[in-house]
Design a protein around this motif. Structure first.
Motif, PDB file in Angstrom:
ATOM      1  N   SER A 167       0.824  -1.215   0.000  1.00 29.60           N
ATOM      2  CA  SER A 167       0.000   0.000   0.000  1.00 29.60           C
ATOM      3  C   SER A 167       0.859   1.266   0.000  1.00 29.60           C
ATOM      4  CB  SER A 167      -0.949   0.006   1.200  1.00 29.60           C
ATOM      5  OG  SER A 167      -0.219   0.027   2.417  1.00 29.60           O
ATOM      6  N   HIS A 168       2.009   1.224   0.650  1.00 29.84           N
ATOM      7  CA  HIS A 168       2.898   2.390   0.660  1.00 29.84           C
ATOM      8  C   HIS A 168       3.454   2.656  -0.739  1.00 29.84           C
ATOM      9  CE1 HIS A 168       2.756   2.658   4.995  1.00 29.84           C
ATOM     10  NE2 HIS A 168       3.008   1.372   5.052  1.00 29.84           N
ATOM     11  N   CYS A 219      16.491  -6.985  -6.750  1.00 26.72           N
ATOM     12  CA  CYS A 219      16.093  -6.544  -5.407  1.00 26.72           C
ATOM     13  C   CYS A 219      16.970  -7.205  -4.345  1.00 26.72           C
ATOM     14  CB  CYS A 219      14.625  -6.858  -5.160  1.00 26.72           C
ATOM     15  SG  CYS A 219      13.522  -5.956  -6.267  1.00 26.72           S
ATOM     16  N   ASP A 220      17.315  -8.460  -4.574  1.00 22.85           N
ATOM     17  CA  ASP A 220      18.199  -9.166  -3.665  1.00 22.85           C
ATOM     18  C   ASP A 220      19.582  -8.516  -3.676  1.00 22.85           C
ATOM     19  OD1 ASP A 220      18.798 -11.304  -1.823  1.00 22.85           O
ATOM     20  OD2 ASP A 220      19.880 -12.290  -3.461  1.00 22.85           O
ATOM     21  N   ALA A 221      20.083  -8.203  -4.878  1.00 23.97           N
ATOM     22  CA  ALA A 221      21.409  -7.581  -5.005  1.00 23.97           C
ATOM     23  C   ALA A 221      21.449  -6.215  -4.322  1.00 23.97           C
ATOM     24  CB  ALA A 221      21.783  -7.450  -6.477  1.00 23.97           C
ATOM     25  N   ALA A 222      20.333  -5.486  -4.363  1.00 25.73           N
ATOM     26  CA  ALA A 222      20.261  -4.162  -3.733  1.00 25.73           C
ATOM     27  C   ALA A 222      19.932  -4.261  -2.240  1.00 25.73           C
ATOM     28  CB  ALA A 222      19.217  -3.300  -4.434  1.00 25.73           C
ATOM     29  N   LYS A 223      19.744  -5.477  -1.755  1.00 22.77           N
ATOM     30  CA  LYS A 223      19.407  -5.728  -0.348  1.00 22.77           C
ATOM     31  C   LYS A 223      18.136  -4.990   0.082  1.00 22.77           C
ATOM     32  CE  LYS A 223      24.005  -6.959   1.156  1.00 22.77           C
ATOM     33  NZ  LYS A 223      24.969  -6.872   0.148  1.00 22.77           N
ATOM     34  N   GLY A 252      12.551  -3.454   2.676  1.00 23.49           N
ATOM     35  CA  GLY A 252      11.262  -2.832   2.928  1.00 23.49           C
ATOM     36  C   GLY A 252      10.788  -2.122   1.680  1.00 23.49           C
ATOM     37  N   PHE A 253       9.521  -1.766   1.681  1.00 22.86           N
ATOM     38  CA  PHE A 253       8.925  -1.157   0.494  1.00 22.86           C
ATOM     39  C   PHE A 253       8.203   0.130   0.872  1.00 22.86           C
ATOM     40  CE2 PHE A 253       8.924  -5.770   0.036  1.00 22.86           C
ATOM     41  CZ  PHE A 253       9.716  -5.903  -1.086  1.00 22.86           C
ATOM     42  N   PRO A 254       8.271   1.146   0.036  1.00 22.45           N
ATOM     43  CA  PRO A 254       9.115   1.233  -1.153  1.00 22.45           C
ATOM     44  C   PRO A 254      10.577   1.471  -0.771  1.00 22.45           C
ATOM     45  CG  PRO A 254       7.940   3.305  -0.856  1.00 22.45           C
ATOM     46  CD  PRO A 254       7.446   2.353   0.207  1.00 22.45           C
ATOM     47  N   THR A 255      11.458   1.093  -1.671  1.00 21.28           N
ATOM     48  CA  THR A 255      12.879   1.369  -1.537  1.00 21.28           C
ATOM     49  C   THR A 255      13.314   2.131  -2.775  1.00 21.28           C
ATOM     50  OG1 THR A 255      13.334  -0.575  -0.180  1.00 21.28           O
ATOM     51  CG2 THR A 255      15.190   0.355  -1.406  1.00 21.28           C
ATOM     52  N   TRP A 256      13.995   3.227  -2.555  1.00 25.37           N
ATOM     53  CA  TRP A 256      14.513   4.059  -3.638  1.00 25.37           C
ATOM     54  C   TRP A 256      16.020   3.893  -3.693  1.00 25.37           C
ATOM     55  CZ3 TRP A 256      11.144   6.855  -6.578  1.00 25.37           C
ATOM     56  CH2 TRP A 256       9.857   7.028  -6.065  1.00 25.37           C
ATOM     57  N   ILE A 257      16.566   3.789  -4.904  1.00 23.30           N
ATOM     58  CA  ILE A 257      18.014   3.838  -5.100  1.00 23.30           C
ATOM     59  C   ILE A 257      18.256   5.096  -5.925  1.00 23.30           C
ATOM     60  CG2 ILE A 257      20.075   2.680  -5.976  1.00 23.30           C
ATOM     61  CD1 ILE A 257      18.671   1.028  -3.802  1.00 23.30           C
ATOM     62  N   ASN A 304      21.144   7.914  -6.961  1.00 23.69           N
ATOM     63  CA  ASN A 304      22.579   8.248  -6.986  1.00 23.69           C
ATOM     64  C   ASN A 304      23.388   7.275  -6.134  1.00 23.69           C
ATOM     65  OD1 ASN A 304      22.099  10.454  -8.684  1.00 23.69           O
ATOM     66  ND2 ASN A 304      21.693  11.794  -6.939  1.00 23.69           N
ATOM     67  N   GLY A 305      23.017   5.990  -6.214  1.00 20.53           N
ATOM     68  CA  GLY A 305      23.741   4.946  -5.500  1.00 20.53           C
ATOM     69  C   GLY A 305      23.407   4.813  -4.026  1.00 20.53           C
ATOM     70  N   LYS A 306      22.517   5.653  -3.524  1.00 23.00           N
ATOM     71  CA  LYS A 306      22.134   5.605  -2.113  1.00 23.00           C
ATOM     72  C   LYS A 306      20.770   4.939  -1.966  1.00 23.00           C
ATOM     73  CE  LYS A 306      21.335   8.571   1.872  1.00 23.00           C
ATOM     74  NZ  LYS A 306      21.197   9.944   2.360  1.00 23.00           N
ATOM     75  N   LYS A 307      20.661   4.030  -1.005  1.00 28.22           N
ATOM     76  CA  LYS A 307      19.396   3.328  -0.755  1.00 28.22           C
ATOM     77  C   LYS A 307      18.598   4.091   0.300  1.00 28.22           C
ATOM     78  CE  LYS A 307      19.256  -0.625   1.500  1.00 28.22           C
ATOM     79  NZ  LYS A 307      19.287  -2.038   1.867  1.00 28.22           N
ATOM     80  N   ILE A 308      17.348   4.419  -0.051  1.00 31.88           N
ATOM     81  CA  ILE A 308      16.440   5.125   0.850  1.00 31.88           C
ATOM     82  C   ILE A 308      15.181   4.278   0.975  1.00 31.88           C
ATOM     83  CG2 ILE A 308      15.132   7.242   1.255  1.00 31.88           C
ATOM     84  CD1 ILE A 308      17.767   7.455  -1.299  1.00 31.88           C
TER      85      ILE A 308
END
Length: 87
Positions: free
Chosen positions: A5-6, A40-44, A47-52, A54-58
């Motif tokens: 839902s998020h 998604c596994d490679a980016a670890k 949780g959702f949503p996850t933003w990548i 500029n190389g930073k995971k948010i």
């Protein structure tokens, strides 16, 4: 994730017709034990949503203003300006 839902709410912030780079972590559907997509596994993604950006995971929902700040977007990014541009 299609069932999150998020994630759905986050997409709605951009409005219909917006083209947002998106990876579905569960392309084959979700059921207990279903593995996430390899990207998604490679980016670890945990949780959702996850933003990548500029190389930073948010992780988690972000405002349009926060996404603009994180990405370096320079255009008008507040909802009032976007609506005004339509009329």
């Amino acid at each position: 994730a299609f069932w999150c839902s998020h994630c759905i709410e986050q997409k709605e912030y951009f409005g219909s017709g917006a083209e947002i780079p998106y990876v579905e972590c569960f392309p084959d559907g979700w059921e207990r034990g279903t593995p996430v997509a390899k990207s998604c596994d490679a980016a670890k993604v945990q949780g959702f949503p996850t933003w990548i950006i500029n190389g930073k995971k948010i992780e988690g929902e972000q405002t349009l203003e926060e996404l603009a700040k994180l990405s370096g977007f320079q255009g008008q990014n507040d909802a009032a300006s976007m609506v005004a541009d339509l009329f």
